[in-house]
Scaffold this active site. Structure first.
Site, PDB file in Angstrom:
ATOM      1  N   ASP A  83       0.690  -1.202   0.198  1.00  0.00           N
ATOM      2  CA  ASP A  83       0.010   0.060  -0.012  1.00  0.00           C
ATOM      3  C   ASP A  83       0.856   1.493  -0.037  1.00  0.00           C
ATOM      4  O   ASP A  83       1.872   1.270  -0.652  1.00  0.00           O
ATOM      5  CB  ASP A  83      -1.011   0.089   1.210  1.00  0.00           C
ATOM      6  CG  ASP A  83      -2.229   0.748   0.956  1.00  0.00           C
ATOM      7  OD1 ASP A  83      -2.092   1.913   0.741  1.00  0.00           O
ATOM      8  OD2 ASP A  83      -3.191   0.123   1.288  1.00  0.00           O
ATOM      9  N   HIS A  87       9.380   7.195   1.251  1.00  0.00           N
ATOM     10  CA  HIS A  87      10.632   7.272   1.167  1.00  0.00           C
ATOM     11  C   HIS A  87      11.504   8.690   1.306  1.00  0.00           C
ATOM     12  O   HIS A  87      10.706   9.626   0.813  1.00  0.00           O
ATOM     13  CB  HIS A  87      11.218   6.661  -0.151  1.00  0.00           C
ATOM     14  CG  HIS A  87      10.429   5.096  -0.535  1.00  0.00           C
ATOM     15  ND1 HIS A  87      10.657   4.348   0.484  1.00  0.00           N
ATOM     16  CD2 HIS A  87       9.909   4.737  -1.633  1.00  0.00           C
ATOM     17  CE1 HIS A  87      10.186   3.014  -0.041  1.00  0.00           C
ATOM     18  NE2 HIS A  87       9.499   3.509  -1.300  1.00  0.00           N
ATOM     19  N   GLY A 149       8.332  -4.406  -0.059  1.00  0.00           N
ATOM     20  CA  GLY A 149       7.300  -4.432  -1.366  1.00  0.00           C
ATOM     21  C   GLY A 149       7.953  -4.931  -2.671  1.00  0.00           C
ATOM     22  O   GLY A 149       9.067  -4.071  -2.836  1.00  0.00           O
ATOM     23  N   GLY A 160      11.894  -3.612  -3.491  1.00  0.00           N
ATOM     24  CA  GLY A 160      12.600  -4.437  -2.166  1.00  0.00           C
ATOM     25  C   GLY A 160      12.088  -3.790  -1.200  1.00  0.00           C
ATOM     26  O   GLY A 160      10.925  -4.358  -0.610  1.00  0.00           O
ATOM     27  N   CYS A 179       1.461   1.662   4.799  1.00  0.00           N
ATOM     28  CA  CYS A 179       1.120   0.151   4.603  1.00  0.00           C
ATOM     29  C   CYS A 179      -0.295  -0.224   5.036  1.00  0.00           C
ATOM     30  O   CYS A 179      -0.553  -1.579   5.275  1.00  0.00           O
ATOM     31  CB  CYS A 179       2.158  -0.649   5.117  1.00  0.00           C
ATOM     32  SG  CYS A 179       3.743  -0.382   4.637  1.00  0.00           S
TER      33      CYS A 179
END
Length: 225
Positions: A83, A87, A149, A160, A179
């Site tokens: 989901d 980052h 993911g 990754g 998530c």
């Protein structure tokens, strides 16, 4: 003697998300088109971005894209599983471009191995990591410290995991249910929060790389980027 799979790695900082996707696709093509070529791992510190994976429909995003732009955060749909997640600076987003053949062509096994990479990494700092039933990622008593993911194309992995080192966790809690997990189900943790020390991003990288080499049976040789 355990088989070691050759792999090269690159370190990329202050990278835009679209550039990260482009570099992954280029790497994936190299690995998929040449069976003799080593795998590749990209260690990326992204500019601030929120991505939404294939499982997400936007309902776990708490603000609209215009608000994110005002805050200097990009938004992108992603082809990985999972989901919404964040980052940005203080986080290593790790993109292993590896042959799934090496892991029995089992995506489930590969996901668990990525989680194990983080668990082994945390153990080097005296932190006990683990998993939560029914959820992906690596967890500690303080919450989720790494999101996982992945995607697979031509039996080669990409995307990754994202490991929080010094990440500002407000970027998760202010803008989303990360998530799809609500605050009542678990918080977001960082290595800095767990150790009480702000860590130099490059200094932790060899420990993370060694954990991946151990768990994924990779031989990085002397590669660097």
């Amino acid at each position: 003697m355990m088989t070691k799979y050759p792999a090269e790695y690159r370190i990329l900082r202050n990278l835009g998300y679209e550039d990260g996707i482009r570099l992954q696709r280029e790497s994936l093509a190299r690995v998929a088109n040449d069976r003799a070529r080593p795998g590749e791992v990209l260690f990326v510190e992204h500019r601030p971005v929120i991505t939404c994976g294939r499982s997400g429909d936007g309902s776990n995003l708490l603000v609209d894209e215009a608000k994110l732009r005002e805050e200097g955060i990009e938004f992108f749909p992603a082809s990985r599983g999972g989901d919404v997640t964040y980052h940005g600076p203080g986080q290593w987003t790790v993109y292993p471009i590896l042959r799934l053949d090496w892991y029995g062509r089992s995506l489930h096994r590969y996901l668990r191995l990525l989680e194990e990479c983080v668990i082994v990494f945390l153990a080097k700092y005296g932190i006990e990591g683990g998993r939560r039933e029914g959820l992906t990622g690596a967890w500690v008593c303080g919450g989720k410290v790494a999101a996982v993911g992945v995607a697979v194309s031509r039996w080669v992995t990409w995307h990754g995991f994202a490991l929080n080192i010094n990440t500002d966790t407000a970027n998760f809690t202010t803008y989303m249910h990360p998530c799809g997990i609500h605050a009542s189900e678990g918080s977001v943790a960082t290595l800095a929060g767990l150790t009480g020390v702000r860590h130099d991003m490059l200094e932790v990288l060899p420990t993370l790389r060694d954990a991946m080499a151990e768990v994924l049976s990779l031989d990085f040789g002397d590669s660097a980027g």
